[in-house]
Structures are given as C-alpha cells and as structure tokens.
Design an enzyme around this catalytic site. Sequence first.
Site, PDB file in Angstrom:
ATOM      1  CG  HIS A   1      -2.125  -0.955   0.927  1.00  0.00           C
ATOM      2  ND1 HIS A   1      -2.137  -2.240   1.391  1.00  0.00           N
ATOM      3  CD2 HIS A   1      -3.264  -0.812   0.210  1.00  0.00           C
ATOM      4  CE1 HIS A   1      -3.258  -2.841   0.987  1.00  0.00           C
ATOM      5  NE2 HIS A   1      -3.950  -1.993   0.279  1.00  0.00           N
TER       6      HIS A   1
ATOM      7  CD  GLU B   1      -9.955  -8.505  -2.885  1.00  0.00           C
ATOM      8  OE1 GLU B   1      -8.903  -7.847  -2.975  1.00  0.00           O
ATOM      9  OE2 GLU B   1     -10.978  -8.063  -2.318  1.00  0.00           O
TER      10      GLU B   1
ATOM     11  CG  ASP C   1      -5.237  -8.709  -1.472  1.00  0.00           C
ATOM     12  OD1 ASP C   1      -4.071  -8.735  -1.041  1.00  0.00           O
ATOM     13  OD2 ASP C   1      -6.126  -8.001  -0.973  1.00  0.00           O
TER      14      ASP C   1
ATOM     15  CB  CYS D   1      -9.241  -2.456 -10.105  1.00  0.00           C
ATOM     16  SG  CYS D   1      -9.641  -3.621  -8.793  1.00  0.00           S
TER      17      CYS D   1
END
Length: 569
Positions: free
Chosen positions: A195, A436, A460, A507
Amino acid sequence: MLCLQGLGVVKGFVIGRAVVMGAAALEVPHYRISSDEVAAETERLRSALRAASADLDTLAENLPEDAPKEMAALLSVHSMLLNDPMLEEAAAVLIAERFYNAEWALTTQGQLLGEQFALMEDEYLRERGADVRQVIERVLRVMTGAHSALPADGWDAGDDTLIVVARDISPADMLKLRGGRFGGFLTDLGGPTSHTAIVARSMNVPAVLGLGNIRSLVRDGDTLIADGTSGAVVVNPSPQVLLEYRRRQAAYADERAALELLRDAPAITLDGVNISLEANIELPEEAADALAAGADAIGLFRSEFLFMGRSDLPSEEEQYQAYTSVVKTMNGRPVTIRTLDIGADKTLDGETTVATNPALGLRAIRYCLANPELFLTQLRALLRASAHGPVRILLPMIAHMHEVKAAYRAIAIAKEQLIARGQAIATNVQVGAMVEIPAIAIAIEPFVEALDFLSIGTNDLIQYTLAVDRGDSEVVDLYDPMHPAVLRLISNTINAGERTGKHVAICGEMAGDAAMTRMLLGLGLKAFSMHPQQLLDVKKEVRESHTNALRNKVASALNRAQRIDLNDL
C-alpha cells in the site's frame, strides 16, 4: 558516493535532499556504562535537556506574527515537559542504578510517561503522550547531533526537493505526507503492490521500495537520486553522475510530454476493439486527475482512505458529499466505489488486531458484515450519491455466495431506509465483487450470474494464490504476476464475463503495467483500471495491438501451462 538497488514502483526520476523518518526513540544505542562513567553520562543527559529547552525558548521568542495561535501553547507544553523532574530525575536514576547510557535511560523513561498518559481518562491529557515522544526525539537529536526530520526545524533545504527515507510508511502516514514538498519515497521494506507503493502512485511521485537498510545508510540532508523505473538509488552522487541523471530526468519529462498527445485519442486496438481505460483513486479530489488523464470511468475508488488517519468514523453526510463530488466530477462516466476494505495493513485509528494472520482474518466484506451499522451508513451514502450519476458498488474479498446474499440484504435495507426518509436514489445501481480470492475465480459461475460486474484485484489474487506476502521484501521475488496459475484464474474470470455479457475489469497493479498490456488483451480483457499517471502508457500499447493475434498466442501458452514471454507478444 553509494549506489543501492531496490524495487522501482513509481516511474520517474527525482533528485533531492533526504528526510530520514522513523521511530528514532526506539533506535537509539543501548549499552551499559561503568560506575566511573555515571557522572559524565548524567551530565551529558542534563546538558542535552538544557540545550533542547534553550532551542524551544528561542523558537517561542521568535515566532512570526502570522504563526498559528496554538504554536505558542504547544511550545510551552514541550518546554514544561523538558523541565519536568519526572523526566530528568527518573532518567538519571536509571543511569546511576542500572548503568544505562543516557539515550537508553531517556527513551525508557519517556516510554513510561507515554504509557501513563495513555491510561488517563481525560482526552486532552491522553494526547500529551504524543508531546512526550516529540520532546524525547528533540533531545535525542541534540545528543546524537542528527538533524530534524523537518527542514523548518533543522537544516535549511532551500528550494530543494525533499525525499522521504523510512523503514516503511503506513497508508495513514502516507496520507499525512500529502501536500508536502516531497518528491520521492525510499523505504527499507515493501514491494510493488504494497500500500506504500499504491499511495505513492496516487501522489504521482517516484518511489523505490525494498532497499533493505537505506535508512541506516542515509543522513538528513544527503543528496539523493532515485530512479523509480529501475529501482536504482544513488547517495551523495559525484558531479558527473548528478549531471547524467539530470539529463535522464529531462529526457523522461520529454517522453511524458509526447504521451500527452494521446490524451484525447480513443483506446481502440488495430483490429477495432474498444478498450475501457479507467482510473483508481484514493480520495475525492483525485477524480479531477482521472478526468484530466482521459479516464473513461473511475474503476476503483478505495473508500477506506476516507476512514483512515482520524479518530472518528466519517458520518453518512460526509461520505455522501465525498462520493457525490466524484460522481459530479466524472460528469456521467461510471464511478465504481469499493465498500470499506479495512484490515491487514490498513486499520482504523484506535483499533488493534490480535489475529495471527490479519490478511486472512476479519477484513473487508467480513468486517463490514460484522459491523452492520457502519456498513449501512456507507451503503446509504453510496445510494444517495447514485442520484447524481452512475454509481457501481464493489464488494471486496468475496469468497462465498452467502456473503453476496448478505450484502444484497444490507443494500435492500439501506434502500428502504432512504425511501422512508424520502431521499432520492437511482433505480439501477450495479453491484459487483472483487475477484481477489482464488475460490471465487475457480468457482466463478454462480458469482457472475448473481452480480452485475466483476473486478479482478490482482494484487491480492497473486498473494493468496502463491502464498506470498506482497509487502514482504524478503519474498517479493516469489510474487509472480506471470505465474501460469494466476493467469488461468484471470482468464477463467474474463471468460465467464464474456459468456454472460458482464463487465469484467482488472483494477490491480497489473492493469497499469504497460509491459503487461498486450498479454492482458490476449486474455480477452476489455477494461483496465489504474492510477491516472499510468493511463497514457497503457493507451499507447492498446492502440498498437492486434487483439485476435494476441489471443491466439496467449491461449496457446495457457493451454500448455507455459510462462508467457512478454517479448514475444
């Protein structure tokens, strides 16, 4: 001059001055002194306390007239803490009785004081724990001769760009750095889909992660060069190296200017296939960047960033205003908003987890269903925003059909509540799920039938398929987007969308990697969602590709479970 190699996660070159950040109080030298050294060590402590206090007095006496009114009070509080006997005398006892060195004694007593403040019922007094930490770090900088992390409180950076150097930066901390004069991020830890990387992309600044021990090798004020493409970092470069990287920086700027010419060009392949290029955003104001980059839609609005870095939860009205601002900015283009995806490395302030493995614990849709009032508040805000333009609700971390059904029930309740209030909502709000977790990609049929669209979260999906922590620099080499198992899961999802006529997008970070664009087109992908900065690179690849030829090559490799050579596409 020192050269280091890490993982470039945001393209571009940055040249600037280092700002070393981190928990300085936890990283001081810890050693025991002899009884003969007690007096000298105690005096070293007291001398540092006096020097730090004098610095504060000087700052207080020279505050500019336009300084915030709270500044004088803050300096006064810090001054009182520096002169508090509970700090100096208790630390001196640790030196005399336990033979701690001065830094060790100071941080030990500071931690004790901080814990005592944290236990106080009064909110104002609890907040003083942060002041204790800041005071301790100020004294430590005096003792070690280090500069402050902030140029206004230490060395003068002039007009130089600042480059943050840290062990790691949490998503909440990254948000706090927005708006500063920071031109780059370098960290010891992290990988291309951590992140830290994602938020760095949203800030559109070069970043190099996984450098191992850069924070121990760099001092505040050092000149740094960071190549966010190759992952190379140069510390205190020679004049010749500095000149070469300035040349590369200028050439990269020229390349970006040339790509800008494609902004208004359609994303159509050579054989006439229309491709939707969408944008990922973290905060409402980034919708304008997406529009400026020519995005066809918002493919992922990570709503959790509205919840982070604050002591309270955003109200329904606050969320409604945030979502509506994005919808209005996009002016009729679809806006996909992911419901709260909290857990793992993203937590709400004040919450802690005791889960053995938070990445597999109560997070995302599991967290929302376990907190129905929080979930309903967000759903009402999303549905109200749908009255202003096309909104798609995206459910994260779906693995079971009963989760989909529970989410639909919550959405129905939220609709009933809004209708009872007489508030407007759209009648055609689409609901989709993130793909995911391998389970949903393998058993995709009931999900694609029940939902309006699917969005593949490759970050993920790869992590869970390969059992690799995507934020762990020690195993990041095992994080492999091109693994045949990963590509088969992606292919299975895209094919299910084609069979049912449902919209399927990616995405995750794969969508914004222009090197993978042709391969994803070969898998049949027709919707890519990425950071706005990456959109033009991907559009260039789309416009130079022939999808039918690519599909044949990719299908042939997948059928044989072979790795796909991107250079052959």
